[in-house]
Design an enzyme around this catalytic site. Structure first.
Site, PDB file in Angstrom:
ATOM      1  N   SER A 109      11.156   7.820 -41.237  1.00  0.00           N
ATOM      2  CA  SER A 109       9.262   8.706 -41.686  1.00  0.00           C
ATOM      3  C   SER A 109       8.848   7.531 -41.417  1.00  0.00           C
ATOM      4  O   SER A 109       8.712   7.049 -40.408  1.00  0.00           O
ATOM      5  CB  SER A 109       9.530   9.641 -43.058  1.00  0.00           C
ATOM      6  N   ASP A 250       4.685  10.176 -35.954  1.00  0.00           N
ATOM      7  CA  ASP A 250       5.399   8.965 -36.816  1.00  0.00           C
ATOM      8  C   ASP A 250       6.532   8.810 -36.309  1.00  0.00           C
ATOM      9  O   ASP A 250       7.113   9.066 -35.719  1.00  0.00           O
ATOM     10  CB  ASP A 250       4.891  10.253 -38.392  1.00  0.00           C
ATOM     11  N   ASP A 252       9.810   9.529 -37.303  1.00  0.00           N
ATOM     12  CA  ASP A 252      10.926  10.582 -36.864  1.00  0.00           C
ATOM     13  C   ASP A 252      10.593  12.017 -36.170  1.00  0.00           C
ATOM     14  O   ASP A 252      11.247  13.029 -36.036  1.00  0.00           O
ATOM     15  CB  ASP A 252      11.715  10.680 -38.423  1.00  0.00           C
ATOM     16  N   ASP A 254       7.958  14.181 -37.155  1.00  0.00           N
ATOM     17  CA  ASP A 254       8.212  15.138 -38.115  1.00  0.00           C
ATOM     18  C   ASP A 254       7.045  16.199 -37.697  1.00  0.00           C
ATOM     19  O   ASP A 254       7.204  16.741 -38.585  1.00  0.00           O
ATOM     20  CB  ASP A 254       9.624  15.559 -38.776  1.00  0.00           C
TER      21      ASP A 254
END
Length: 454
Positions: A109, A250, A252, A254
């Site tokens: 992340s 960010d 990833d 999400d």
């Protein structure tokens, strides 16, 4: 007022999958392979050809973890479908779309490149429950040989060529019918991460004039001075280019943080307030409010109450938000950090789709982002982190006493939340209240005690 949050003790899994420094337990190739073998064994249910979707972000270590996971899954007879660098919500969507038995996202992340992680999704696209993760942990350390298939039943590995196109069309379909972004200039910072191709493409195909930054991953620069954890670069670009809005994802993708046309940063609480108010007006909001975590600002709670809406709070972690949404009939939830879950569209936080909803609110209102996205005045809030090296630092008597004293000082006009991070060896100390000076003193005093004890 809230107190210390508890968490279930697990060996490998934290609040958001397994995460750690690469080539150090638990983020090694061996453990990744064991995750594949254990999860593959648990999710081989029925006599059909089983399949797992595997996505990743742009970290160099993805090249190590992807084949290790693939080896584990194929050893249990699962076919591995690799989709390459893709946002976490795209992997969740593809898991459902492809009727896969399991989905995996290789990502840490918002963490720096030297960390990585493994997130697992069930066939419904939702993150796994604590109970299933504990079952996987048990198998990882005991009896994996029993789940191996005969040589003739090994799984196969392949790459899905049109994965990006599938997600791009899915994201575009979430925008209200007939709405375009013609004439809207948008800065998009992809954090040199998983959305570096798909996010700018979606915005451009919807008609926006797109300024792209953080779209040159090299395996090491993910989240490095860019993205939602460092939105200042994006905010500066908005002003320099005269853009209408800035979006920072960010690693990833999400979660997101925005900046209005003046460069002012807009966090997840303001974004949830805007979407909730808009959906409520249009009759689309379910559950009578939204779900957020203990870290969301008290100003959000007061804003919703003023509109007859509720704020349900959960422990920190977007999967706990999702669990509460599912069990209580909400279709909107998220975190102050920018995880925004809209269950009408996605099973997990999706930074790009959330950004599209915000853009739709701005375009249909005809007003500037600075007007639309400022829903409430924040209550003074302060969050600090203290690193620890002892086990269960929050059980120390001196820390418990300091926490109780802090709660008494804030009284009924503030909140105090003390918790261990689920992804790093940190104690998070957060306080908020109408008196900013008191909030600062409470946080400072508790942090001093934690530093001395931990």
């Amino acid at each position: 007022m809230e107190s210390v949050e508890g968490c279930m003790s697990r060996k490998y899994f934290g609040t958001d999958g397994i995460r750690g420094t690469v080539n150090t337990a638990p983020m090694t190739a061996d453990i990744a392979m064991r995750v594949g073998m254990a999860a593959g064994r648990i999710f081989r249910r029925g006599d059909h050809r089983h399949r797992v979707v595997i996505g990743k972000d742009t970290r160099l270590s993805g090249y190590m973890l992807e084949p290790a996971l693939t080896a584990g899954f194929t050893a249990t007879g699962m076919d591995a479908i690799m989709v390459g660098p893709m946002p976490t919500p795209a992997v969740a969507m593809l898991t459902r779309s492809l009727r896969a038995d399991l989905g995996v996202m290789i990502s840490a992340s918002h963490n720096p490149h030297h960390d990585n992680g493994i997130k697992l999704f069930g066939p419904d696209g939702y993150k796994l429950s604590d109970i299933v993760e504990i079952d996987i942990e048990r198998l990882m350390d005991n009896g994996l040989d029993e789940g191996l298939v005969a040589p003739s039943d090994l799984g196969r590995a392949s790459r899905l060529a049109d994965a990006e196109g599938r997600y791009i069309e899915f994201a575009k379909a979430t925008v209200p019918a007939g709405l375009t972004l013609d004439g809207v200039k948008v800065v998009i910072d992809c954090s040199n991460g998983a959305a570096y191709k798909v996010a700018p493409t979606v915005l451009w195909e919807l008609g926006a004039d797109v300024v792209r930054i953080g779209v040159d991953p090299d395996g090491f620069n993910i989240n490095d001075g860019c993205g939602s954890t460092a939105p200042e670069r994006m905010a500066k670009a908005v002003v320099e280019h005269g853009a209408d809005l800035g979006i920072a994802l960010d690693g990833d993708a999400d979660r997101l943080i925005l900046a209005d046309e003046t460069g002012r940063i807009v966090d997840g609480d303001q974004l949830m307030a805007l979407i909730a108010d808009n959906w409520h007006t249009r009759g689309l909001l379910k559950g009578g409010g939204l779900v957020a975590t203990s870290m969301s600002n008290l100003g959000l709670e007061r804003f919703l109450a003023g509109r007859g809406l509720s704020l349900a709070r959960t422990d920190v972690g977007d999967r706990y938000v999702v669990e509460h949404m599912r069990s209580h009939g909400f279709n909107l939830g998220g975190e102050q950090s920018g995880h925004i879950v809209m269950s009408d569209y996605s099973t997990t936080g999706d930074g790009l789709i959330a950004a599209l909803q915000i853009l739709a609110c701005i375009v249909t209102s005809g007003n500037a982002a600075s007007h639309v996205t400022r829903c409430f005045e924040k209550v003074p809030q302060l969050l600090k982190s203290v690193r620890f090296s002892v086990e269960n630092p929050l059980e120390h008597d001196r820390i418990q006493a300091a926490i109780e004293q802090g709660k008494m000082r804030l009284g009924n006009h503030g909140r105090l939340v003390i918790r261990k991070s689920g992804t790093e060896p940190l104690v998070r100390v957060m306080a908020e209240g109408d008196d900013a000076d008191l909030v600062a003193h409470v946080v400072h005093d508790i942090c001093q005690v934690v530093e001395a004890a931990a």
